[in-house]
Write an enzyme that holds these catalytic residues in place. Structure first.
Site, PDB file in Angstrom:
ATOM      1  N   SER A   7       0.852  -1.193   0.000  1.00  0.00           N
ATOM      2  CA  SER A   7       0.000   0.000   0.000  1.00  0.00           C
ATOM      3  C   SER A   7       0.881   1.234   0.000  1.00  0.00           C
ATOM      4  O   SER A   7       1.646   1.464   0.946  1.00  0.00           O
ATOM      5  CB  SER A   7      -0.878   0.004   1.252  1.00  0.00           C
ATOM      6  OG  SER A   7      -1.361   1.321   1.471  1.00  0.00           O
ATOM      7  N   HIS A  32      -1.462  -1.385  -4.086  1.00  0.00           N
ATOM      8  CA  HIS A  32      -2.705  -0.965  -3.428  1.00  0.00           C
ATOM      9  C   HIS A  32      -2.666   0.552  -3.220  1.00  0.00           C
ATOM     10  O   HIS A  32      -1.692   1.093  -2.705  1.00  0.00           O
ATOM     11  CB  HIS A  32      -2.813  -1.688  -2.083  1.00  0.00           C
ATOM     12  CG  HIS A  32      -4.087  -1.454  -1.344  1.00  0.00           C
ATOM     13  ND1 HIS A  32      -5.264  -2.095  -1.670  1.00  0.00           N
ATOM     14  CD2 HIS A  32      -4.375  -0.671  -0.279  1.00  0.00           C
ATOM     15  CE1 HIS A  32      -6.224  -1.713  -0.825  1.00  0.00           C
ATOM     16  NE2 HIS A  32      -5.711  -0.834   0.028  1.00  0.00           N
ATOM     17  N   ASP A  34      -4.702   3.759  -1.601  1.00  0.00           N
ATOM     18  CA  ASP A  34      -5.734   4.137  -0.630  1.00  0.00           C
ATOM     19  C   ASP A  34      -6.210   5.562  -0.873  1.00  0.00           C
ATOM     20  O   ASP A  34      -5.478   6.527  -0.662  1.00  0.00           O
ATOM     21  CB  ASP A  34      -5.159   4.037   0.792  1.00  0.00           C
ATOM     22  CG  ASP A  34      -5.009   2.591   1.237  1.00  0.00           C
ATOM     23  OD1 ASP A  34      -5.991   1.836   1.124  1.00  0.00           O
ATOM     24  OD2 ASP A  34      -3.907   2.224   1.693  1.00  0.00           O
ATOM     25  N   MET A  36      -8.672   8.480   0.245  1.00  0.00           N
ATOM     26  CA  MET A  36      -9.458   8.919   1.416  1.00  0.00           C
ATOM     27  C   MET A  36      -9.908  10.361   1.220  1.00  0.00           C
ATOM     28  O   MET A  36      -9.142  11.193   0.717  1.00  0.00           O
ATOM     29  CB  MET A  36      -8.611   8.829   2.685  1.00  0.00           C
ATOM     30  CG  MET A  36      -8.019   7.453   2.931  1.00  0.00           C
ATOM     31  SD  MET A  36      -7.198   7.371   4.526  1.00  0.00           S
ATOM     32  CE  MET A  36      -6.371   5.777   4.397  1.00  0.00           C
ATOM     33  N   HIS A  65      -8.558   1.379  -3.596  1.00  0.00           N
ATOM     34  CA  HIS A  65      -9.442   1.219  -2.433  1.00  0.00           C
ATOM     35  C   HIS A  65     -10.051   2.581  -2.117  1.00  0.00           C
ATOM     36  O   HIS A  65      -9.357   3.480  -1.637  1.00  0.00           O
ATOM     37  CB  HIS A  65      -8.589   0.692  -1.261  1.00  0.00           C
ATOM     38  CG  HIS A  65      -9.334   0.495   0.021  1.00  0.00           C
ATOM     39  ND1 HIS A  65      -8.681   0.200   1.203  1.00  0.00           N
ATOM     40  CD2 HIS A  65     -10.667   0.532   0.321  1.00  0.00           C
ATOM     41  CE1 HIS A  65      -9.584   0.080   2.174  1.00  0.00           C
ATOM     42  NE2 HIS A  65     -10.785   0.284   1.666  1.00  0.00           N
ATOM     43  N   MET A  67     -12.021   4.917   0.023  1.00  0.00           N
ATOM     44  CA  MET A  67     -12.592   5.194   1.346  1.00  0.00           C
ATOM     45  C   MET A  67     -13.220   6.582   1.267  1.00  0.00           C
ATOM     46  O   MET A  67     -12.727   7.559   1.850  1.00  0.00           O
ATOM     47  CB  MET A  67     -11.491   5.110   2.414  1.00  0.00           C
ATOM     48  CG  MET A  67     -11.117   3.669   2.740  1.00  0.00           C
ATOM     49  SD  MET A  67      -9.498   3.528   3.496  1.00  0.00           S
ATOM     50  CE  MET A  67      -8.495   3.574   2.016  1.00  0.00           C
ATOM     51  N   MET A 136     -11.280  -5.327   6.310  1.00  0.00           N
ATOM     52  CA  MET A 136     -10.469  -4.351   7.047  1.00  0.00           C
ATOM     53  C   MET A 136     -10.126  -4.933   8.418  1.00  0.00           C
ATOM     54  O   MET A 136     -11.022  -5.306   9.186  1.00  0.00           O
ATOM     55  CB  MET A 136     -11.237  -3.039   7.234  1.00  0.00           C
ATOM     56  CG  MET A 136     -11.490  -2.247   5.960  1.00  0.00           C
ATOM     57  SD  MET A 136     -10.012  -1.760   5.037  1.00  0.00           S
ATOM     58  CE  MET A 136      -8.992  -0.990   6.282  1.00  0.00           C
ATOM     59  N   ASP A 174      -6.577  -6.182   5.056  1.00  0.00           N
ATOM     60  CA  ASP A 174      -6.031  -4.821   4.931  1.00  0.00           C
ATOM     61  C   ASP A 174      -5.911  -4.136   6.294  1.00  0.00           C
ATOM     62  O   ASP A 174      -6.916  -3.792   6.918  1.00  0.00           O
ATOM     63  CB  ASP A 174      -6.962  -4.010   4.014  1.00  0.00           C
ATOM     64  CG  ASP A 174      -6.362  -2.680   3.591  1.00  0.00           C
ATOM     65  OD1 ASP A 174      -5.207  -2.401   3.934  1.00  0.00           O
ATOM     66  OD2 ASP A 174      -7.072  -1.920   2.889  1.00  0.00           O
TER      67      ASP A 174
HETATM   68  C1  DX5 Z   1      -6.042   1.777   5.995  1.00  0.00           C
HETATM   69  C2  DX5 Z   1      -5.692   1.404   4.567  1.00  0.00           C
HETATM   70  C3  DX5 Z   1      -4.617   0.373   4.471  1.00  0.00           C
HETATM   71  C4  DX5 Z   1      -3.296   0.829   5.038  1.00  0.00           C
HETATM   72  C5  DX5 Z   1      -2.495  -0.334   5.474  1.00  0.00           C
HETATM   73  O1  DX5 Z   1      -7.120   2.649   6.014  1.00  0.00           O
HETATM   74  O2  DX5 Z   1      -6.819   0.908   3.880  1.00  0.00           O
HETATM   75  O3  DX5 Z   1      -4.458  -0.061   3.139  1.00  0.00           O
HETATM   76  O4  DX5 Z   1      -2.553   1.544   4.129  1.00  0.00           O
HETATM   77  O5  DX5 Z   1      -1.372   0.170   6.105  1.00  0.00           O
HETATM   78  P1  DX5 Z   1      -0.561  -0.644   7.210  1.00  0.00           P
HETATM   79  O6  DX5 Z   1       0.003  -1.858   6.545  1.00  0.00           O
HETATM   80  O7  DX5 Z   1       0.471   0.316   7.658  1.00  0.00           O
HETATM   81  O8  DX5 Z   1      -1.546  -1.014   8.289  1.00  0.00           O
HETATM   82 ZN    ZN Z   2      -6.501  -0.054   1.831  1.00  0.00          ZN
END
Ligand code: DX5
Ligand code: ZN
Length: 226
Positions: A7, A32, A34, A36, A65, A67, A136, A174
């Protein structure tokens, strides 16, 4: 063997291209990303421009992903930016069936993510539309959090649901993945481990982070170190 999806949330953004290249050269299976929005989760990260930049140099699939609230408004944008799969949150989609159809129509693999409180059964009526389930194992919003151990029962439940559906569906885990937790997730039935901190912030570098996860996940594990 479980796939590894670094990620980029935990990458050094000043050297993003270089770090993505290092991860894929070290054998990452997917990247991956993320996204947000500061509304669905209490953090703001990146948008389609970053997906587009990563797509220019990535040779492995981009696993996006979302969010964000109202993800349907951005499905086309992320598809155009180079996403291979687009995962939305069940908690953000009152019309989940429609959004999954939309993702499929733009040529991406549809995924659904479940926050820790959301049950596996939330996916029962749409399981045949899904190619990815993201379980998650932290509350989304930030990297570097601790793996919620109680999620392995949900992973096993999803494993059984996926197997009985007969469809090819990846089960992602994740949040909080490291050399200790990857084997728990794999044993429960996960097929993709998403890992940010323990790959991009590994003290010996990105390749060492990926290798450590591979060693820890392998059935004959000898060198696993936390
Ligand atoms: C959290 C994300 C994850 C995150 C994982 O909201 O969806 O993908 O980046 O990071 P680590 O491996 O540091 O928990
Ligand atoms: Zn993620």
């Amino acid at each position: 063997m479980i796939k590894i999806a670094p990620s980029i949330l935990a990458a050094d953004f000043a050297f993003l291209g270089e770090q993505v290249t290092l991860a894929q050269d070290a054998g990452a299976d997917l990247i991956h990303i993320d996204i947000m929005d500061g509304r669905f989760v209490p953090n703001i990260t990146m948008g389609p421009a970053i997906v587009e930049a990563v797509a220019k140099l990535a040779t492995i699939p981009l696993d996006v992903h979302l969010m964000i609230v109202e993800p349907d408004r951005f499905v086309q944008r992320f598809a155009d930016s180079g996403a291979d799969s687009i995962t939305v949150h069940v908690e953000a989609c009152p019309h989940l069936h429609r959004v999954l159809g939309q993702i499929n129509d733009v040529g991406c693999r549809p995924g659904v993510a479940l926050n820790p409180h959301s049950p596996a059964s939330a996916l029962r009526e749409v399981i045949e539309m899904i190619r990815i389930v993201n379980v998650m194992t932290v509350n989304p919003g930030f990297g570097g959090q601790r793996f919620i151990g109680g999620m392995s029962g949900k992973i096993s439940e999803l494993r059984a649901m996926v197997d009985s559906s007969g469809s090819e569906i990846e089960i992602e885990v994740d949040g909080g993945i490291n050399a200790a937790t990857i084997s728990v997730a794999e044993a429960a039935g996960a097929t993709i481990a998403i890992a940010g901190t323990c790959v991009f912030q590994h003290r010996k570098g990105i390749a060492a982070g990926i290798e450590e996860l591979r060693q820890a996940a392998a059935p004959t594990r000898k060198n696993a170190c936390a």
